[in-house]
Design a protein around this motif. Structure first.
Motif, short mmCIF file in Angstrom:
data_model
loop_
_atom_site.label_atom_id
_atom_site.label_comp_id
_atom_site.label_asym_id
_atom_site.label_seq_id
_atom_site.Cartn_x
_atom_site.Cartn_y
_atom_site.Cartn_z
N LEU A 235 95.56 16.12 -57.92
CA LEU A 235 94.94 14.96 -58.56
C LEU A 235 93.42 15.08 -58.43
O LEU A 235 92.89 15.26 -57.33
N LEU A 236 92.73 15.00 -59.58
CA LEU A 236 91.27 15.01 -59.57
C LEU A 236 90.80 13.61 -59.21
O LEU A 236 90.69 12.74 -60.07
N ALA A 237 90.53 13.37 -57.92
CA ALA A 237 90.21 12.03 -57.45
C ALA A 237 88.80 11.61 -57.86
O ALA A 237 88.57 10.47 -58.24
N GLN A 238 87.83 12.54 -57.78
CA GLN A 238 86.46 12.22 -58.15
C GLN A 238 85.68 13.52 -58.32
O GLN A 238 86.16 14.59 -57.95
N THR A 239 84.46 13.41 -58.85
CA THR A 239 83.57 14.55 -58.99
C THR A 239 82.22 14.18 -58.38
O THR A 239 81.59 13.21 -58.81
N LEU A 240 81.82 14.94 -57.36
CA LEU A 240 80.54 14.70 -56.72
C LEU A 240 79.44 15.36 -57.56
O LEU A 240 79.46 16.57 -57.79
N LYS A 241 78.47 14.58 -57.99
CA LYS A 241 77.44 15.06 -58.90
C LYS A 241 76.19 15.49 -58.13
O LYS A 241 75.69 14.76 -57.27
N GLY A 242 75.68 16.71 -58.44
CA GLY A 242 74.39 17.17 -57.94
C GLY A 242 74.29 17.25 -56.43
O GLY A 242 73.28 16.85 -55.86
N VAL A 243 75.32 17.78 -55.77
CA VAL A 243 75.28 17.91 -54.32
C VAL A 243 74.93 19.34 -53.94
O VAL A 243 75.14 20.28 -54.71
N VAL A 244 74.38 19.52 -52.72
CA VAL A 244 74.02 20.84 -52.21
C VAL A 244 75.29 21.48 -51.65
O VAL A 244 76.00 20.88 -50.83
N THR A 245 75.56 22.70 -52.09
CA THR A 245 76.77 23.40 -51.66
C THR A 245 76.45 24.81 -51.20
O THR A 245 75.47 25.42 -51.66
N VAL A 246 77.27 25.32 -50.30
CA VAL A 246 77.23 26.71 -49.86
C VAL A 246 78.67 27.21 -49.80
O VAL A 246 79.61 26.40 -49.74
N PRO A 247 78.87 28.51 -49.79
CA PRO A 247 80.23 29.02 -49.60
C PRO A 247 80.81 28.52 -48.27
O PRO A 247 80.09 28.37 -47.28
N GLY A 248 82.09 28.26 -48.26
CA GLY A 248 82.73 27.73 -47.06
C GLY A 248 82.61 28.66 -45.87
O GLY A 248 82.58 28.21 -44.72
N THR A 249 82.50 29.98 -46.11
CA THR A 249 82.39 30.94 -45.00
C THR A 249 81.04 30.86 -44.30
O THR A 249 80.88 31.41 -43.21
N ALA A 250 80.05 30.18 -44.89
CA ALA A 250 78.74 30.06 -44.24
C ALA A 250 78.77 29.04 -43.12
O ALA A 250 77.93 29.08 -42.21
N VAL A 251 79.70 28.11 -43.14
CA VAL A 251 79.76 27.03 -42.15
C VAL A 251 80.58 27.51 -40.96
O VAL A 251 81.73 27.92 -41.11
N GLN A 252 79.97 27.43 -39.77
CA GLN A 252 80.62 27.83 -38.53
C GLN A 252 80.74 26.62 -37.61
O GLN A 252 80.00 25.65 -37.75
N ARG A 253 81.68 26.72 -36.68
CA ARG A 253 81.89 25.62 -35.73
C ARG A 253 81.50 26.08 -34.33
O ARG A 253 81.92 27.14 -33.87
N GLY A 254 80.67 25.27 -33.66
CA GLY A 254 80.22 25.57 -32.31
C GLY A 254 80.38 24.37 -31.40
O GLY A 254 80.89 23.33 -31.79
N PRO A 255 79.92 24.51 -30.14
CA PRO A 255 80.05 23.39 -29.18
C PRO A 255 79.35 22.13 -29.66
O PRO A 255 79.76 21.02 -29.32
#
Length: 396
Positions: free
Chosen positions: A306-326
């Motif tokens: 289901l296409l719930a919504q579309t976020l307009k004009g947001v800053v995005t990066v590839p998901g692999t760029a985000v890391q999890r730390g302490p």
């Protein structure tokens, strides 16, 4: 023999002393080589040599529109289902359809022997004609009685009696017309037609069988599959956003194969149920699909998107760029001098390939997408391209 033992002892002690002195001299030489001025200058030279840059892959943060999908499981249901039954008792004279056939609304399905019902209709028509003839005679008698009454040759009671006879025949004729209408309706029930456009299932009767209006099994089931419905669920936490978006424009829904790889059909959300299932914390939804190619079939299990919504004009990066730390989520940002810095991020939704950045990055900044395990703040990097990945993808 007495002097030999002391002499041997002196020789042993001399050899042992020489060995100890040799070990001391060798240890001193090794220590001098390792910790002396030359060793110190060698270590300083090694420390002065630059560290090799870490090979990484990078991507640029960009501004884009991100669709937000809600995935779920659903089941396909016929848009309408009708069990065709006989409304009169009689013998089946003709079956005009085959099992599994697509029929259109109004198509002939079953013809029941109409002769008994035609005879009942003829009787009702004849009865009305008889009563109408009697009404003509009664009205004539009423008119004669009225004329006699004006000349005092008839009483008022005779006139009233004749008027009652006329009124009774009029009512009887109205009853006759009701009987005719009923008989005609019963006659039409002997011809059973498709009440909707759909696909027939298993036939429950054969030609020549007697059917009754009280039969519970019916004659055949017809399911409407053009269009068709899919019922699925969504978390109750998404209900507010779904209602808000649905009020603006019907939301798109995709039905996918159970492995979620193949899109079977695209439709629209038509119903948000009027209550939440408290046991599961979900809300039931229904979508409509035109289904001209019959890719969806009643009873199928499908994955839904289901296409719930579309976020307009947001800053995005590839998901692999985000890391999890302490300290939470972060990314390594490439600085102009080709070193990296660690940047804490406020991350929104993460799709299959994109992460929405609420705070911490600006469009145009470069982030590391591969090679994080060797990185530290301030480490130099060497950007490598994706040529090996592209070659591997082409080989597949």
């Amino acid at each position: 023999m007495v002097e030999t033992a002391p002499k041997a002892s002196r020789i042993f002690r001399g050899v042992l002393t020489a060995f100890i002195l040799l070990v001391i001299v060798a240890g001193g030489y090794v220590g001098w080589k390792r910790f002396g001025p030359q060793a110190a200058s060698s270590r300083a030279a090694e420390a002065a040599q630059p560290v090799a840059p870490v090979p990484v892959r990078v991507a640029t943060a960009e501004t884009s529109d991100i669709p937000v999908y809600l995935n779920g499981l659903g089941s396909v249901q016929a848009f309408n289902t009708v069990t065709v039954r006989s409304r009169v008792d009689g013998q089946i004279e003709h079956i005009a359809f085959t099992e599994g056939q697509m029929v259109k609304e109004g198509d002939l399905l079953i013809q029941i022997d109409p002769r008994p019902f035609q005879a009942a209709l003829d009787q009702a028509v004849a009865k009305k004609a008889q009563d109408e003839a009697m009404l003509v005679s009664a009205r004539a008698d009423l008119e004669r009685t009225r004329q006699l009454l004006t000349r005092d040759f008839a009483t008022k009671q005779q006139f009233d009696t004749q008027q009652a006879a006329v009124n009774s025949l009029i009512a009887q004729i109205q009853g006759d017309q009701g009987a005719i209408d009923n008989a005609r309706t019963q006659l039409t029930y002997t011809t059973i037609r498709a009440p909707l456009t759909g696909r027939t299932g298993f036939r429950q009767v054969d030609q020549g069988n007697l059917v009754h209006a009280t039969d519970t099994n019916g004659i055949v089931d017809i399911t409407q599959i053009e269009p068709i419905s899919v019922v699925f669920t969504a978390p109750e936490s998404e209900l507010s956003e779904i209602n808000k978006a649905q009020a603006q424009v019907p939301l798109k829904v995709w039905a996918l194969s159970p492995n979620a790889k193949n899109v079977l059909a695209e439709g629209q959300l038509t119903l948000v149920n009027n209550q939440v299932d408290t046991a599961t914390g979900t809300i039931r939804l229904k979508a409509r699909f035109e289904n001209h190619d019959h890719a969806l079939w009643p009873g199928m299990s499908v994955d839904t998107r289901l296409l719930a919504q579309t976020l307009k004009g947001v800053v995005t990066v590839p998901g692999t760029a985000v890391q999890r730390g302490p300290q939470g989520l972060y990314a390594y940002v490439v600085k102009p001098d080709r070193t990296v810095e660690l940047r804490n991020l406020d991350v929104g939704i993460i799709t299959t390939d994109k992460a929405v950045i609420k705070n911490g990055l600006a469009a145009g900044e470069t982030v590391v997408t591969s090679g994080h395990y060797r990185l530290q703040p301030g480490v130099a990097i060497q950007v490598v391209d994706n040529a090996p990945q592209r070659v591997a993808a082409e080989e597949k």
